[in-house]
Each structure stands twice: as structure tokens, then as C-alpha cells.
Design a protein around this motif. Structure first.
Motif, PDB file in Angstrom:
ATOM      1  N   ALA A 247     -19.731 -19.817 -67.337  1.00 49.95           N
ATOM      2  CA  ALA A 247     -19.218 -20.977 -66.608  1.00 49.95           C
ATOM      3  C   ALA A 247     -18.515 -20.551 -65.324  1.00 49.95           C
ATOM      4  O   ALA A 247     -18.453 -21.308 -64.363  1.00 49.95           O
ATOM      5  N   ASP A 248     -17.967 -19.333 -65.316  1.00 51.00           N
ATOM      6  CA  ASP A 248     -17.299 -18.790 -64.135  1.00 51.00           C
ATOM      7  C   ASP A 248     -17.377 -17.271 -64.188  1.00 51.00           C
ATOM      8  O   ASP A 248     -17.970 -16.700 -65.100  1.00 51.00           O
ATOM      9  N   LEU A 249     -16.774 -16.625 -63.217  1.00 51.49           N
ATOM     10  CA  LEU A 249     -16.849 -15.172 -63.115  1.00 51.49           C
ATOM     11  C   LEU A 249     -15.623 -14.456 -63.671  1.00 51.49           C
ATOM     12  O   LEU A 249     -15.595 -13.235 -63.730  1.00 51.49           O
ATOM     13  N   VAL A 250     -14.626 -15.200 -64.079  1.00 51.53           N
ATOM     14  CA  VAL A 250     -13.361 -14.598 -64.490  1.00 51.53           C
ATOM     15  C   VAL A 250     -13.544 -13.635 -65.658  1.00 51.53           C
ATOM     16  O   VAL A 250     -12.954 -12.558 -65.668  1.00 51.53           O
ATOM     17  N   ARG A 251     -14.385 -13.977 -66.608  1.00 59.13           N
ATOM     18  CA  ARG A 251     -14.580 -13.082 -67.755  1.00 59.13           C
ATOM     19  C   ARG A 251     -15.110 -11.726 -67.289  1.00 59.13           C
ATOM     20  O   ARG A 251     -14.760 -10.699 -67.849  1.00 59.13           O
ATOM     21  N   PHE A 252     -15.935 -11.717 -66.270  1.00 54.37           N
ATOM     22  CA  PHE A 252     -16.502 -10.464 -65.770  1.00 54.37           C
ATOM     23  C   PHE A 252     -15.499  -9.705 -64.899  1.00 54.37           C
ATOM     24  O   PHE A 252     -15.366  -8.488 -65.024  1.00 54.37           O
ATOM     25  N   THR A 253     -14.805 -10.421 -64.028  1.00 53.22           N
ATOM     26  CA  THR A 253     -13.852  -9.750 -63.154  1.00 53.22           C
ATOM     27  C   THR A 253     -12.694  -9.171 -63.962  1.00 53.22           C
ATOM     28  O   THR A 253     -12.169  -8.116 -63.607  1.00 53.22           O
ATOM     29  N   ARG A 254     -12.315  -9.825 -65.031  1.00 52.06           N
ATOM     30  CA  ARG A 254     -11.236  -9.323 -65.889  1.00 52.06           C
ATOM     31  C   ARG A 254     -11.638  -7.982 -66.514  1.00 52.06           C
ATOM     32  O   ARG A 254     -10.849  -7.038 -66.551  1.00 52.06           O
ATOM     33  N   VAL A 255     -12.867  -7.905 -67.000  1.00 51.92           N
ATOM     34  CA  VAL A 255     -13.358  -6.656 -67.596  1.00 51.92           C
ATOM     35  C   VAL A 255     -13.385  -5.554 -66.546  1.00 51.92           C
ATOM     36  O   VAL A 255     -12.932  -4.432 -66.793  1.00 51.92           O
ATOM     37  N   VAL A 256     -13.903  -5.860 -65.373  1.00 53.79           N
ATOM     38  CA  VAL A 256     -13.974  -4.869 -64.302  1.00 53.79           C
ATOM     39  C   VAL A 256     -12.573  -4.398 -63.930  1.00 53.79           C
ATOM     40  O   VAL A 256     -12.317  -3.193 -63.806  1.00 53.79           O
ATOM     41  N   LYS A 257     -11.674  -5.328 -63.770  1.00 55.95           N
ATOM     42  CA  LYS A 257     -10.311  -5.005 -63.345  1.00 55.95           C
ATOM     43  C   LYS A 257      -9.585  -4.135 -64.374  1.00 55.95           C
ATOM     44  O   LYS A 257      -8.835  -3.233 -64.006  1.00 55.95           O
TER      45      LYS A 257
ATOM     46  N   GLN B  64     -11.109  -2.338 -67.036  1.00 57.64           N
ATOM     47  CA  GLN B  64     -11.826  -1.212 -67.633  1.00 57.64           C
ATOM     48  C   GLN B  64     -12.397  -0.210 -66.629  1.00 57.64           C
ATOM     49  O   GLN B  64     -12.833   0.871 -67.029  1.00 57.64           O
ATOM     50  N   LEU B  65     -12.392  -0.527 -65.364  1.00 56.61           N
ATOM     51  CA  LEU B  65     -12.895   0.410 -64.358  1.00 56.61           C
ATOM     52  C   LEU B  65     -11.729   0.962 -63.547  1.00 56.61           C
ATOM     53  O   LEU B  65     -10.749   0.255 -63.280  1.00 56.61           O
ATOM     54  N   SER B  66     -11.864   2.205 -63.157  1.00 58.85           N
ATOM     55  CA  SER B  66     -10.840   2.836 -62.329  1.00 58.85           C
ATOM     56  C   SER B  66     -10.858   2.213 -60.934  1.00 58.85           C
ATOM     57  O   SER B  66     -11.819   1.534 -60.551  1.00 58.85           O
ATOM     58  N   GLU B  67      -9.819   2.496 -60.175  1.00 57.38           N
ATOM     59  CA  GLU B  67      -9.767   1.987 -58.804  1.00 57.38           C
ATOM     60  C   GLU B  67     -10.965   2.491 -57.993  1.00 57.38           C
ATOM     61  O   GLU B  67     -11.595   1.736 -57.258  1.00 57.38           O
ATOM     62  N   ALA B  68     -11.291   3.765 -58.143  1.00 57.78           N
ATOM     63  CA  ALA B  68     -12.429   4.338 -57.410  1.00 57.78           C
ATOM     64  C   ALA B  68     -13.736   3.639 -57.805  1.00 57.78           C
ATOM     65  O   ALA B  68     -14.584   3.370 -56.942  1.00 57.78           O
ATOM     66  N   ASP B  69     -13.886   3.338 -59.078  1.00 61.45           N
ATOM     67  CA  ASP B  69     -15.099   2.649 -59.538  1.00 61.45           C
ATOM     68  C   ASP B  69     -15.150   1.206 -59.032  1.00 61.45           C
ATOM     69  O   ASP B  69     -16.220   0.704 -58.701  1.00 61.45           O
ATOM     70  N   ARG B  70     -13.985   0.557 -58.944  1.00 63.63           N
ATOM     71  CA  ARG B  70     -13.963  -0.811 -58.413  1.00 63.63           C
ATOM     72  C   ARG B  70     -14.321  -0.829 -56.930  1.00 63.63           C
ATOM     73  O   ARG B  70     -15.044  -1.704 -56.468  1.00 63.63           O
ATOM     74  N   VAL B  71     -13.851   0.168 -56.192  1.00 67.62           N
ATOM     75  CA  VAL B  71     -14.205   0.269 -54.771  1.00 67.62           C
ATOM     76  C   VAL B  71     -15.698   0.576 -54.640  1.00 67.62           C
ATOM     77  O   VAL B  71     -16.377   0.006 -53.781  1.00 67.62           O
ATOM     78  N   ALA B  72     -16.219   1.448 -55.498  1.00 66.73           N
ATOM     79  CA  ALA B  72     -17.661   1.743 -55.487  1.00 66.73           C
ATOM     80  C   ALA B  72     -18.457   0.487 -55.815  1.00 66.73           C
ATOM     81  O   ALA B  72     -19.511   0.230 -55.207  1.00 66.73           O
ATOM     82  N   LEU B  73     -17.953  -0.314 -56.741  1.00 65.98           N
ATOM     83  CA  LEU B  73     -18.609  -1.593 -57.046  1.00 65.98           C
ATOM     84  C   LEU B  73     -18.594  -2.500 -55.822  1.00 65.98           C
ATOM     85  O   LEU B  73     -19.612  -3.137 -55.505  1.00 65.98           O
ATOM     86  N   MET B  74     -17.473  -2.554 -55.130  1.00 61.94           N
ATOM     87  CA  MET B  74     -17.388  -3.398 -53.935  1.00 61.94           C
ATOM     88  C   MET B  74     -18.415  -2.951 -52.904  1.00 61.94           C
ATOM     89  O   MET B  74     -19.081  -3.789 -52.277  1.00 61.94           O
ATOM     90  N   GLU B  75     -18.578  -1.650 -52.740  1.00 57.34           N
ATOM     91  CA  GLU B  75     -19.596  -1.137 -51.829  1.00 57.34           C
ATOM     92  C   GLU B  75     -20.984  -1.553 -52.310  1.00 57.34           C
ATOM     93  O   GLU B  75     -21.844  -1.937 -51.515  1.00 57.34           O
TER      94      GLU B  75
END
Length: 156
Positions: A80-90, A92-103
Motif C-alpha cells: 500500500a506504501d513504501l514505508v515497510r520497505f524503507t524501514r527495513v532498509v533504514k 538493516q543496511l549500513s550507511e554505506a549500503d544505503r548510499v550505494a542504494l541511493m546511487e
């Protein structure tokens, strides 16, 4: 009508659906797919970019990356929304991995050679939700552009 309500109840109670939502690979795949679909033109080239990104981010082989993309497509379609996914990313992933995801997200957005306003809006929304600063997002965009995303299919 009762069968439809039972199907809806079963879907929301399904343990595999809840488990998939907590899987960082599925969460990342769903976000990549959401971005690829934001301009209403989800192309084969974008699917390839999504698979390539998933393989790189999670050290998957081609078959595993394809399966992850398909799981992400299914999860994204059900959400229904993206919050469930962004919460997991935020969480469970390291800062470097989140930046790599953004790229990677920028690579998907730029893979068709255009900057769509719907994709731009989603990227602006996603960055803070996955705890990536505006500066890190801008630098990720520049790296994606420098790598050639948007000019040759966005291969990373």
C-alpha cells in the motif's frame, strides 16, 4: 463476496508476505522497482539495471538477482506504501549500503536517458526515508551520471 474477503484476510495474514517485507533484498528490490515504475514505463533495460544492482549490492548470481527482482516486483505490487520497505532498509543496511542504494536508485532513474518528474519526486521522498542526506543523494546522482547512467542503458 465472502470468498473475496477470505482471500484478502489470507493475503494479509500470510507469514511469507510478512517475512518478505522484512528481507532487505526484497525491500531494496521493491524500492528499485517502484522507482522504475514511477514514470509508468517499466522497460526491459530497467529490469536489467535492477538485477545488476541487486547482484552488486547483495553479491547475488544472475539467477538469484532475477529471483530477487521478481520478488521485489511482487512485494511492490502488493504494498500500500513504501514505508515497510524503507524501514527495513533504514534499520538493516549500513550507511554505506544505503548510499550505494541511493546511487542505484539514481542509476535506474537515469537509465532511460531522461529525468522524469515522477522519478525525481520519488527520489526526493526516498532519501530521508532511508536516512540518506541530500548531499549524499546529490553525490550519488553525480556518480551515476559519471558512470554513464542515462546514456548507455545505465549499466553500473
Amino acid at each position: 463476496m465472502a470468498r473475496m474477503l477470505d482471500a484478502i484476510r489470507k493475503f494479509f495474514a500470510a507469514p511469507e508476505a510478512a517475512a518478505a517485507a522484512d528481507d532487505p533484498v526484497v525491500a531494496v528490490a521493491a524500492l528499485l522497482v517502484e522507482l522504475a515504475r514511477a514514470d509508468a514505463d517499466y522497460t526491459d533495460a530497467e529490469r536489467v539495471v535492477v538485477e545488476h544492482l541487486l547482484a552488486g549490492l547483495f553479491d547475488l548470481d544472475a539467477a538469484e538477482a532475477r529471483r530477487a527482482r521478481l520478488d521485489g516486483e511482487a512485494a511492490q505490487a502488493r504494498a500500500a506504501d513504501l514505508v515497510r520497505f524503507t524501514r527495513v532498509v533504514k534499520t538493516q543496511l549500513s550507511e554505506a549500503d544505503r548510499v550505494a542504494l541511493m546511487e542505484g536508485l539514481w542509476s535506474v532513474a537515469l537509465s532511460d536517458g531522461t529525468r522524469d518528474p515522477h522519478e525525481d519526486a520519488l527520489l526526493r521522498k526516498l532519501a530521508p526515508l532511508i536516512a540518506v542526506t541530500d548531499r549524499d543523494s546529490a553525490e550519488a546522482r553525480m556518480r551515476a551520471l559519471a558512470r554513464g547512467a542515462g546514456t548507455d542503458g545505465g549499466a553500473c
